[in-house]
Design an enzyme around this catalytic site. Structure first.
Site, PDB file in Angstrom:
ATOM      1  N   GLY A 183      83.173  43.562  68.430  1.00 40.20           N
ATOM      2  CA  GLY A 183      83.785  44.860  68.151  1.00 40.20           C
ATOM      3  C   GLY A 183      84.106  45.631  69.413  1.00 40.20           C
ATOM      4  CG  HIS A 436      78.695  45.881 103.605  1.00 37.81           C
ATOM      5  ND1 HIS A 436      78.420  46.783 102.596  1.00 37.81           N
ATOM      6  CD2 HIS A 436      79.462  46.540 104.509  1.00 37.81           C
ATOM      7  CE1 HIS A 436      78.994  47.940 102.883  1.00 37.81           C
ATOM      8  NE2 HIS A 436      79.633  47.811 104.044  1.00 37.81           N
TER       9      HIS A 436
END
EC number: 1.8.1.4
Length: 459
Positions: A183, A436
């Site tokens: 849903g 990073h």
């Protein structure tokens, strides 16, 4: 082979994720296998589930990016959704994977029988007038969309996920009955495509099986996107009109929409297939099994959505492999279902592995939890996504659960899965260096903080 043949080492009834994974692994182990499938190998996941829905969700993501380009200094605008074009892209993905899978199965010398099979004895499956005998039989007949008592899915104004996947238009408005994974994913797609969407969920939160903090974050994100929801209220009835549907809830509220999607889960396919007659125990449609997926009848196994485990394709794969190895005498390790990663591919995504805080406490653990907000993560800032990584840990012990919300966090769950399944502690993970800027740092930062050496975390 008009009269069938045998005995095979394994006769598999159903060629979806569980059935074909079992066939492939068994063939690798030198076992003689016959795979019986009434439709196409790949089953629900490939043809009517995981793959086509995720293709729609990717198209939905592109629609959002086109609409929001200005925020990134890129002058894009969304001119509309070409629904036939979306289906053509989706179907191309599915057919490419299907061809690859069919070729793989053929290359392993697995006998594939097209037709509707029926268990006609503990070691026998009948397809039409053919009989296939096996030293072992694996039941892998899958699931279909469920409805509620008295609720008729007409395929026109009241539809299931299977109808939604081939819908020829973007509806102007939809009521989605059920706030579970299916849903939530369709609500996300239709909202991105421009529809007005309201989700109705009888339980207090969307994605009720997830950690409550994740559910609340998703609800907040959906509210920002303009997706409405009615939580903690049951559906009462639906009436079709000339223009669509009128949905009445038990609290008396009515909702008007063009369509209603019934997404109240999937039920096992077991009726009328001869299981009970062959002595196989069946409980509310499901086939109960032990930790090796063995039924109560010696030599008969069951896997996938047919058994009461997590209804996920990757669980089906794992169960199929487990059964093949058990039959081959390899003594495989049973599946730890807590260690299975779970992802909802909406915008934002929700991903988790392990147990929630509530379950960990119920099981008697002394729990420490840490939440790392994606606002402190550079890559998430670049992507303009909001959410969090929540880690549930035993005090001075192993990680018990990882729960994430945010764009693309489904890709982060692989590391979280290793952390949970290898019973790592936050200190074990804290010494690993995350690249990073990536979203994976959010998980690393949460572990650093839990290990007592926070970096980019506000205490």
């Amino acid at each position: 082979m008009a009269d069938g043949s045998g005995p095979f080492d394994i006769v598999i009834l159903g060629g979806g994720s569980g059935g074909y994974a079992c066939a492939l692994r068994a063939a690798e182990l030198g076992l003689n296998v016959v795979l019986i499938e009434k439709d196409k190998v790949g089953g629900t996941c490939l043809h009517r589930g995981c793959i086509p829905t995720k293709a729609l969700l990717h198209a939905a993501e592109l629609a959002d990016q086109a609409r929001e380009g200005e925020a990134f200094g890129v002058r894009t605008k969304l001119e509309g959704i070409d629904v036939p074009g979306v289906h053509s892209y989706k179907d191309k993905v599915v057919s490419g994977l299907y061809k690859g899978l069919a070729g793989l199965i053929k290359s392993k010398k697995i006998t594939v029988v097209e037709g509707e099979g029926r268990l006609s004895g503990p070691n026998r499956v009948t397809v039409g007038d053919q009989v296939f005998e096996g030293r072992n039989v694996v039941l892998a007949t899958g699931s279909v969309p469920k409805s509620l008592p008295g609720l008729d899915i007409d395929g026109d104004k009241v539809i299931s996920s299977e109808h939604a996947l081939v819908l020829d238009r973007v509806p102007s408005s939809v009521v989605v009955l059920g706030g579970g994974v299916i849903g939530v994913e369709f609500a996300s797609v239709w909202r991105s495509f421009g529809a007005e969407v309201t989700i109705v969920e009888a339980l207090p939160h969307l994605l009720p099986l997830e950690d409550e903090s994740n559910s609340k974050l998703l609800e907040r994100a959906f509210r920002r996107r303009g997706i409405k929801y009615e939580l903690g209220v049951r559906f009462e009835s639906v009436k079709t009109t000339d223009t669509g549907v009128v949905v009445t809830l038990e609290n008396g509220k009515t909702l008007d929409a063009e369509l209603m999607l019934v997404a109240v889960g999937r039920g096992p396919v077991s009726a009328g297939l001869g299981y009970e007659e062959a002595g196989v125990a069946v409980d509310r449609g499901y086939v109960p099994v032990n930790e090796y997926c063995q039924t109560n009848v010696p030599g008969v196994y069951a896997v996938g959505d047919l058994i009461p485990t997590l209804q996920l394709a990757h669980v089906g794969f794992a169960e199929g492999i487990l059964v093949a190895e058990h039959i081959a005498g390899l003594n495989p390790v049973p599946i730890d279902y807590d260690g299975v990663p779970r992802i909802t591919y909406s915008e934002p995504e929700v991903a988790s592995v392990g147990v929630s805080t509530a379950v960990a406490r119920e099981r008697g653990h002394d729990v420490v939890e840490l939440t790392y907000n994606l606002a402190g993560n550079g890559r998430s800032k670049i992507l303009q996504t909001q959410g969090e990584v929540k880690v549930v840990s035993e005090r001075d012990g192993r990680v018990l659960g990882v729960h994430m919300v945010g764009s693309r966090v489904g890709e982060l769950i692989a590391e979280a899965q290793l952390i949970f399944n290898w019973e790592a502690t936050p200190t074990d993970v804290a010494q690993l260096i995350h690249p990073h800027p990536t979203q994976s740092e959010a998980l690393g930062e949460a572990m650093l903080a839990l290990a007592g050496k926070p970096l980019h975390v506000h205490n």
